[in-house]
Design a protein around this motif. Structure first.
Motif, PDB file in Angstrom:
ATOM      1  N   ILE A   1       0.832  -1.195   0.000  1.00 15.46           N
ATOM      2  CA  ILE A   1       0.000   0.000   0.000  1.00 15.46           C
ATOM      3  C   ILE A   1       0.866   1.245   0.000  1.00 15.46           C
ATOM      4  CG2 ILE A   1      -1.813   1.250   1.219  1.00 15.46           C
ATOM      5  CD1 ILE A   1      -2.525  -1.557   0.002  1.00 15.46           C
ATOM      6  N   GLY A   2       0.655   2.100  -1.002  1.00 12.25           N
ATOM      7  CA  GLY A   2       1.360   3.361  -1.078  1.00 12.25           C
ATOM      8  C   GLY A   2       2.838   3.256  -1.393  1.00 12.25           C
ATOM      9  N   ARG A   3       3.355   2.060  -1.503  1.00 11.36           N
ATOM     10  CA  ARG A   3       4.786   1.891  -1.729  1.00 11.36           C
ATOM     11  C   ARG A   3       5.080   1.213  -3.052  1.00 11.36           C
ATOM     12  NH1 ARG A   3       5.701  -1.285   3.589  1.00 11.36           N
ATOM     13  NH2 ARG A   3       3.484  -1.076   3.808  1.00 11.36           N
ATOM     14  N   GLY A   4       4.072   0.666  -3.673  1.00  9.20           N
ATOM     15  CA  GLY A   4       4.284  -0.095  -4.894  1.00  9.20           C
ATOM     16  C   GLY A   4       4.930  -1.428  -4.568  1.00  9.20           C
ATOM     17  N   LEU A   5       4.747  -2.378  -5.412  1.00 11.66           N
ATOM     18  CA  LEU A   5       5.347  -3.695  -5.241  1.00 11.66           C
ATOM     19  C   LEU A   5       5.622  -4.250  -6.617  1.00 11.66           C
ATOM     20  CD1 LEU A   5       6.048  -6.211  -3.483  1.00 11.66           C
ATOM     21  CD2 LEU A   5       3.728  -6.981  -3.937  1.00 11.66           C
ATOM     22  N   SER A   6       6.860  -4.629  -6.883  1.00 11.97           N
ATOM     23  CA  SER A   6       7.211  -5.242  -8.158  1.00 11.97           C
ATOM     24  C   SER A   6       7.381  -6.738  -7.955  1.00 11.97           C
ATOM     25  CB  SER A   6       8.509  -4.649  -8.717  1.00 11.97           C
ATOM     26  OG  SER A   6       8.305  -3.322  -9.104  1.00 11.97           O
ATOM     27  N   LEU A   7       6.591  -7.500  -8.692  1.00 11.78           N
ATOM     28  CA  LEU A   7       6.691  -8.949  -8.662  1.00 11.78           C
ATOM     29  C   LEU A   7       7.383  -9.395  -9.943  1.00 11.78           C
ATOM     30  CD1 LEU A   7       3.128  -9.681  -7.293  1.00 11.78           C
ATOM     31  CD2 LEU A   7       5.279  -9.731  -6.046  1.00 11.78           C
ATOM     32  N   GLN A   8       8.438 -10.141  -9.797  1.00  8.87           N
ATOM     33  CA  GLN A   8       9.259 -10.549 -10.935  1.00  8.87           C
ATOM     34  C   GLN A   8       8.670 -11.771 -11.633  1.00  8.87           C
ATOM     35  OE1 GLN A   8      11.839  -8.570 -11.865  1.00  8.87           O
ATOM     36  NE2 GLN A   8      11.115  -7.330 -10.160  1.00  8.87           N
ATOM     37  N   GLY A   9       8.706 -11.753 -12.962  1.00  6.52           N
ATOM     38  CA  GLY A   9       8.202 -12.887 -13.740  1.00  6.52           C
ATOM     39  C   GLY A   9       8.904 -14.185 -13.391  1.00  6.52           C
ATOM     40  N   GLU A  10      10.218 -14.123 -13.194  1.00  4.51           N
ATOM     41  CA  GLU A  10      10.962 -15.343 -12.866  1.00  4.51           C
ATOM     42  C   GLU A  10      10.703 -15.814 -11.444  1.00  4.51           C
ATOM     43  OE1 GLU A  10      13.753 -12.015 -11.659  1.00  4.51           O
ATOM     44  OE2 GLU A  10      12.285 -12.352 -13.240  1.00  4.51           O
ATOM     45  N   GLY A  11      10.054 -14.968 -10.620  1.00  6.75           N
ATOM     46  CA  GLY A  11       9.757 -15.332  -9.235  1.00  6.75           C
ATOM     47  C   GLY A  11       8.402 -15.986  -9.051  1.00  6.75           C
TER      48      GLY A  11
ATOM     49  N   HIS B   1       0.760 -13.005  -2.195  1.00  8.42           N
ATOM     50  CA  HIS B   1       1.273 -11.888  -1.407  1.00  8.42           C
ATOM     51  C   HIS B   1       0.226 -11.370  -0.453  1.00  8.42           C
ATOM     52  CE1 HIS B   1       5.301 -11.126  -2.819  1.00  8.42           C
ATOM     53  NE2 HIS B   1       4.881 -11.562  -3.988  1.00  8.42           N
ATOM     54  N   GLU B   2       0.698 -10.778   0.641  1.00  8.13           N
ATOM     55  CA  GLU B   2      -0.161 -10.184   1.659  1.00  8.13           C
ATOM     56  C   GLU B   2      -0.341  -8.690   1.388  1.00  8.13           C
ATOM     57  OE1 GLU B   2      -1.733 -11.464   4.462  1.00  8.13           O
ATOM     58  OE2 GLU B   2      -1.180 -13.459   3.775  1.00  8.13           O
TER      59      GLU B   2
ATOM     60  N   TYR C   1      -6.595 -13.472 -12.521  1.00 13.00           N
ATOM     61  CA  TYR C   1      -7.434 -13.980 -11.432  1.00 13.00           C
ATOM     62  C   TYR C   1      -6.837 -13.526 -10.114  1.00 13.00           C
ATOM     63  CZ  TYR C   1      -9.842 -17.123 -14.637  1.00 13.00           C
ATOM     64  OH  TYR C   1     -10.607 -17.637 -15.656  1.00 13.00           O
ATOM     65  N   VAL C   2      -7.697 -13.087  -9.205  1.00 10.98           N
ATOM     66  CA  VAL C   2      -7.292 -12.782  -7.832  1.00 10.98           C
ATOM     67  C   VAL C   2      -8.165 -13.636  -6.929  1.00 10.98           C
ATOM     68  CG1 VAL C   2      -7.143 -11.032  -6.028  1.00 10.98           C
ATOM     69  CG2 VAL C   2      -6.567 -10.432  -8.396  1.00 10.98           C
ATOM     70  N   ASN C   3      -7.521 -14.488  -6.135  1.00  4.50           N
ATOM     71  CA  ASN C   3      -8.222 -15.397  -5.222  1.00  4.50           C
ATOM     72  C   ASN C   3      -9.268 -16.226  -5.971  1.00  4.50           C
ATOM     73  OD1 ASN C   3      -6.648 -14.335  -3.140  1.00  4.50           O
ATOM     74  ND2 ASN C   3      -8.078 -12.650  -2.879  1.00  4.50           N
TER      75      ASN C   3
ATOM     76  N   LEU D   1      -7.951  -5.711  -5.046  1.00  4.91           N
ATOM     77  CA  LEU D   1      -7.257  -6.629  -4.154  1.00  4.91           C
ATOM     78  C   LEU D   1      -7.909  -6.539  -2.784  1.00  4.91           C
ATOM     79  CD1 LEU D   1      -3.579  -5.805  -5.119  1.00  4.91           C
ATOM     80  CD2 LEU D   1      -4.920  -7.784  -5.836  1.00  4.91           C
ATOM     81  N   VAL D   2      -8.006  -7.660  -2.103  1.00  2.91           N
ATOM     82  CA  VAL D   2      -8.589  -7.672  -0.767  1.00  2.91           C
ATOM     83  C   VAL D   2      -7.506  -7.413   0.270  1.00  2.91           C
ATOM     84  CG1 VAL D   2     -10.425  -9.264  -1.450  1.00  2.91           C
ATOM     85  CG2 VAL D   2      -8.315 -10.168  -0.435  1.00  2.91           C
ATOM     86  N   LYS D   3      -7.927  -7.023   1.464  1.00  2.00           N
ATOM     87  CA  LYS D   3      -6.987  -6.892   2.570  1.00  2.00           C
ATOM     88  C   LYS D   3      -6.568  -8.298   2.980  1.00  2.00           C
ATOM     89  CE  LYS D   3      -6.357  -5.158   7.175  1.00  2.00           C
ATOM     90  NZ  LYS D   3      -6.421  -3.882   7.837  1.00  2.00           N
ATOM     91  N   GLY D   4      -5.289  -8.478   3.250  1.00  2.00           N
ATOM     92  CA  GLY D   4      -4.783  -9.793   3.634  1.00  2.00           C
ATOM     93  C   GLY D   4      -4.267 -10.562   2.434  1.00  2.00           C
ATOM     94  N   ALA D   5      -4.495 -11.861   2.436  1.00  2.00           N
ATOM     95  CA  ALA D   5      -3.926 -12.753   1.425  1.00  2.00           C
ATOM     96  C   ALA D   5      -4.541 -12.536   0.049  1.00  2.00           C
ATOM     97  CB  ALA D   5      -4.132 -14.205   1.837  1.00  2.00           C
ATOM     98  N   ASN D   6      -3.679 -12.471  -0.966  1.00  2.00           N
ATOM     99  CA  ASN D   6      -4.098 -12.378  -2.357  1.00  2.00           C
ATOM    100  C   ASN D   6      -3.280 -13.347  -3.190  1.00  2.00           C
ATOM    101  OD1 ASN D   6      -6.015  -9.906  -2.971  1.00  2.00           O
ATOM    102  ND2 ASN D   6      -4.640  -9.296  -1.320  1.00  2.00           N
ATOM    103  N   HIS D   7      -3.960 -14.206  -3.901  1.00  2.00           N
ATOM    104  CA  HIS D   7      -3.349 -15.136  -4.848  1.00  2.00           C
ATOM    105  C   HIS D   7      -3.593 -14.524  -6.225  1.00  2.00           C
ATOM    106  CE1 HIS D   7      -3.372 -18.736  -7.481  1.00  2.00           C
ATOM    107  NE2 HIS D   7      -2.387 -19.110  -6.693  1.00  2.00           N
ATOM    108  N   ILE D   8      -2.520 -14.053  -6.888  1.00  2.00           N
ATOM    109  CA  ILE D   8      -2.622 -13.360  -8.168  1.00  2.00           C
ATOM    110  C   ILE D   8      -2.125 -14.306  -9.252  1.00  2.00           C
ATOM    111  CG2 ILE D   8      -1.877 -11.364  -9.500  1.00  2.00           C
ATOM    112  CD1 ILE D   8      -1.333 -10.010  -6.708  1.00  2.00           C
TER     113      ILE D   8
END
Length: 132
Positions: A3-13, A48-49, A77-79, A107-114
């Motif tokens: 939240i407010g900080r951005g998050l980069s998720l890597q394709g290889e990850g 990710h949370e 898909y999310v969750n 995105l929901v608060k808490g766990a998110n499966h993206i």
């Protein structure tokens, strides 16, 4: 977490199913690799949370693909709920000409499966996506 900080998720990850896989040790990408669908159908996913509130976020995808007959569509898909469909115009290369495409979803608060799922054809090579 993002939240407010951005998050980069890597394709290889990502975690992968079916034709999707990681390509590591490459140059010109963030994180040293990318996710690929290997010209097949497949799935990439992350867990990710969200430590902030539920809300609409914009995902900016850094991708490449060179299939001039396709826009390499992906279902997002999310969750386990389909939240968006994204099309990616060809960039003119499979590994060196990167472009960006954005889409928004909740995105929901808490766990998110993206999860990214192909839709009857292969998808683009995915360097990363950033949530804002």
């Amino acid at each position: 977490m993002w939240i407010g900080r951005g998050l980069s998720l890597q394709g290889e990850g990502a975690e992968y199913e079916r034709g999707a896989a990681a390509v590591r040790g490459t140059h010109g990408v963030h994180g040293g690799g990318y996710g690929t669908f290997n010209e097949k159908e497949g799935t990439m996913y992350w867990y990710h949370e969200n430590d902030g509130a539920e809300g609409v976020y914009t995902a900016v995808f850094r991708y490449t693909h060179n299939d001039k007959r396709s826009k390499g569509p992906l279902a997002i898909y999310v969750n386990d709920k389909k939240v968006a469909t994204v099309e990616f115009r060809p960039t003119g290369s499979w590994d060196s000409k990167w472009d960006e495409q954005a889409v928004s979803f909740t995105l929901v608060k808490g766990a998110n499966h993206i999860e990214f799922r192909t839709m009857g054809e292969s998808g683009p090579n995915m360097d990363q996506f950033t949530l804002k």
